[in-house]
Design a protein around this motif. Structure first.
Motif, mmCIF file in Angstrom:
data_model
loop_
_atom_site.group_PDB
_atom_site.id
_atom_site.type_symbol
_atom_site.label_atom_id
_atom_site.label_comp_id
_atom_site.label_asym_id
_atom_site.label_seq_id
_atom_site.Cartn_x
_atom_site.Cartn_y
_atom_site.Cartn_z
ATOM 1 N N LEU A 25 -0.102 75.913 -73.256
ATOM 2 C CA LEU A 25 0.971 75.820 -72.213
ATOM 3 C C LEU A 25 1.616 77.237 -72.623
ATOM 4 O O LEU A 25 2.332 77.887 -72.278
ATOM 5 N N ILE A 26 1.476 76.937 -74.216
ATOM 6 C CA ILE A 26 2.342 77.643 -75.021
ATOM 7 C C ILE A 26 1.186 78.948 -75.175
ATOM 8 O O ILE A 26 1.767 80.292 -75.400
ATOM 9 N N ASN A 27 -0.205 78.898 -74.832
ATOM 10 C CA ASN A 27 -0.547 80.557 -74.927
ATOM 11 C C ASN A 27 -0.544 80.530 -73.656
ATOM 12 O O ASN A 27 -0.429 82.385 -73.700
ATOM 13 N N CYS A 28 -0.418 80.339 -72.358
ATOM 14 C CA CYS A 28 -0.201 80.560 -71.145
ATOM 15 C C CYS A 28 1.447 81.747 -71.237
ATOM 16 O O CYS A 28 1.091 82.361 -70.782
ATOM 17 N N ILE A 29 2.442 80.828 -72.111
ATOM 18 C CA ILE A 29 3.679 81.243 -71.633
ATOM 19 C C ILE A 29 3.856 82.333 -72.591
ATOM 20 O O ILE A 29 3.675 83.796 -72.398
ATOM 21 N N GLN A 30 2.505 82.517 -73.711
ATOM 22 C CA GLN A 30 2.948 83.900 -74.316
ATOM 23 C C GLN A 30 1.998 84.773 -73.857
ATOM 24 O O GLN A 30 2.126 86.304 -73.782
ATOM 25 N N ILE A 57 -3.189 74.583 -62.752
ATOM 26 C CA ILE A 57 -3.805 72.912 -63.350
ATOM 27 C C ILE A 57 -4.399 73.445 -65.046
ATOM 28 O O ILE A 57 -5.405 73.957 -64.942
ATOM 29 N N LEU A 58 -3.739 72.442 -65.677
ATOM 30 C CA LEU A 58 -4.088 72.472 -67.036
ATOM 31 C C LEU A 58 -5.939 71.203 -67.042
ATOM 32 O O LEU A 58 -5.914 70.227 -66.706
ATOM 33 N N LEU A 59 -7.012 71.889 -66.962
ATOM 34 C CA LEU A 59 -8.337 71.348 -66.394
ATOM 35 C C LEU A 59 -9.059 70.533 -67.390
ATOM 36 O O LEU A 59 -9.312 69.190 -67.314
ATOM 37 N N ASP A 60 -8.372 70.403 -69.078
ATOM 38 C CA ASP A 60 -8.633 69.669 -69.949
ATOM 39 C C ASP A 60 -7.108 68.462 -70.508
ATOM 40 O O ASP A 60 -7.950 68.214 -71.261
ATOM 41 N N SER A 61 -6.653 68.701 -69.895
ATOM 42 C CA SER A 61 -4.947 68.418 -70.534
ATOM 43 C C SER A 61 -4.876 68.169 -71.681
ATOM 44 O O SER A 61 -4.239 67.489 -72.507
ATOM 45 N N GLY A 85 21.105 76.966 -64.670
ATOM 46 C CA GLY A 85 20.111 78.544 -65.057
ATOM 47 C C GLY A 85 19.199 78.222 -65.821
ATOM 48 O O GLY A 85 19.021 79.134 -66.725
ATOM 49 N N TYR A 86 18.537 77.262 -66.179
ATOM 50 C CA TYR A 86 17.449 77.303 -66.856
ATOM 51 C C TYR A 86 15.993 77.237 -65.839
ATOM 52 O O TYR A 86 16.009 76.894 -64.387
ATOM 53 N N VAL A 87 15.140 77.568 -65.804
ATOM 54 C CA VAL A 87 13.566 77.575 -65.560
ATOM 55 C C VAL A 87 13.178 76.389 -66.129
ATOM 56 O O VAL A 87 12.629 76.541 -67.106
ATOM 57 N N VAL A 88 12.588 75.314 -64.737
ATOM 58 C CA VAL A 88 12.245 74.617 -65.562
ATOM 59 C C VAL A 88 11.180 74.236 -64.765
ATOM 60 O O VAL A 88 10.050 74.879 -63.476
ATOM 61 N N GLY A 89 9.571 74.209 -65.405
ATOM 62 C CA GLY A 89 8.168 73.611 -65.170
ATOM 63 C C GLY A 89 7.921 72.147 -65.074
ATOM 64 O O GLY A 89 8.869 70.796 -66.309
ATOM 65 N N MET A 90 7.070 71.417 -64.090
ATOM 66 C CA MET A 90 7.019 69.709 -64.040
ATOM 67 C C MET A 90 5.631 69.597 -63.998
ATOM 68 O O MET A 90 4.698 70.435 -63.304
ATOM 69 N N ILE A 91 5.348 68.787 -65.136
ATOM 70 C CA ILE A 91 3.765 68.490 -65.801
ATOM 71 C C ILE A 91 3.967 66.901 -64.454
ATOM 72 O O ILE A 91 4.740 66.035 -64.839
ATOM 73 N N GLY A 92 2.295 66.726 -64.169
ATOM 74 C CA GLY A 92 2.678 65.898 -63.153
ATOM 75 C C GLY A 92 1.297 64.921 -63.059
ATOM 76 O O GLY A 92 0.337 66.354 -63.171
#
Length: 339
Positions: free
Chosen positions: A108-113, A99-103, A60-67
């Protein structure tokens, strides 16, 4: 989530290697997914990462993968959202949804909010459109087509409400700030759609009632005050409108009808601006606590769109040029305190 068993109550984090992942059973995966706050994978292969994602999703989790590399691509495809580091490989960037341009992971926190705020504001915008553009106009058409009453609104006013009024009002909702800390809320379930039964009932039944009822009430109230007609005289008389009703010629009747339609239109606009606009901008707190002039919930755009709608509405109601274009007439002042 906190573990229920006493012997693992203090355990919140777990380190598990790739070799151990191959030995984990389905029951143990439920334990891993639901009892531990943090799980660290060590020496994990692409297949191990992919399995971890699928097991989390099955629980039941929503999963994000960073690579950032080729070995992360299978897991990124399996995840609900793949996030690539800006300096990562080309295939990784092409596979990702973000894509996180400056890594910088803090973005990500701002994107979620911001995404949750966008979702909440879009639901509020639906509450602007549903009552007047759909619910009210649907009821007006029922009166006209089934009960054979004169049209409660001219066709041009229908278009003005749908294409201008609700659009302008919804622009003010776009600039709304969060009512609460959106980051403490859990991820939205996949089966929870943007438009659901709760929004439908809120827009159609709760708000739609007073946005529809009072314009219709004032429409018939005008005929009771300014003519000798009873409400029953206006039902099932659609074919007689061109010939006039009772002691009124067609010209006299249509003059009264246009004024009654304008009263109905003005009432609907006032219901939308003074009522729906300020009530729909808040879904969790009271309108008093989130009044748009307060610093925490300040939204100057609400007042701007409010003034634009009120100004343009009165132009349509009182200027002769717009009276001819929209078949409107000046509204008697007695209906302002009634509204």
């Amino acid at each position: 989530k906190q573990p229920k068993n006493d012997h693992v109550h203090s355990v919140k984090s777990l380190v598990i290697s790739g070799n151990e992942i191959d030995l984990v059973t389905q029951e143990e995966w439920k334990l891993l997914c639901n009892y531990y706050d943090e799980i660290l994978l060590a020496r994990a292969t692409p297949s191990h990462k992919q399995r971890c994602i699928k097991e989390m999703q099955s629980n039941g989790y929503v999963v994000g993968m960073i690579g950032d590399g080729l070995n992360d691509v299978p897991a990124m495809k399996s995840a609900d959202i793949g996030i690539a580091i800006g300096s990562g490989s080309k295939i990784c960037l092409q596979t990702s949804s973000m894509i996180l341009l400056d890594s910088n992971f803090s973005y990500l926190i701002n994107c979620i909010q911001n995404s949750r705020l966008c979702y909440e504001n879009m639901r509020k915008m639906m509450l602007i459109y549903l009552p007047s553009s759909i619910a009210a106009q649907f009821v007006f058409l029922i009166f006209n087509s089934i009960l054979a009453t004169p049209p409660l609104l001219p066709i041009y006013i229908f278009l003005w409400i749908s294409l201008f009024l609700d659009f302008i009002l919804s622009l003010g909702i776009i600039f709304e700030e969060p009512e609460e800390n959106l980051l403490i809320k859990g991820a939205r379930l996949k089966k929870k759609h943007l438009f659901d039964l709760r929004i439908l009932i809120h827009g159609f039944v709760y708000i739609g009632f007073y946005v529809t009822f009072f314009p219709i009430l004032n429409f018939f109230l005008y005929f009771l005050i300014y003519t000798d007609l009873n409400i029953s005289d206006l039902f099932f008389t659609y074919k007689n409108n061109q010939l006039g009703i009772l002691n009124y010629s067609s010209t006299e009747f249509f003059e009264y009808l246009h004024t009654a339609q304008t009263v109905c239109f003005l009432t609907l606009v006032l219901m939308q601006t003074f009522g729906n606009l300020f009530s729909s901008r808040t879904r969790y707190l009271s309108s008093i606590k989130t009044f748009p002039i307060l610093k925490k919930h300040r939204n100057i755009a609400i007042f701007i769109v409010f003034l634009i709608v009120i100004f343009t509405t009165h132009l349509i109601v009182y200027l002769p040029y717009f009276n001819r274009a929209f078949d409107t007439r000046p509204v008697p002042l007695i209906f302002y305190p009634i509204n």
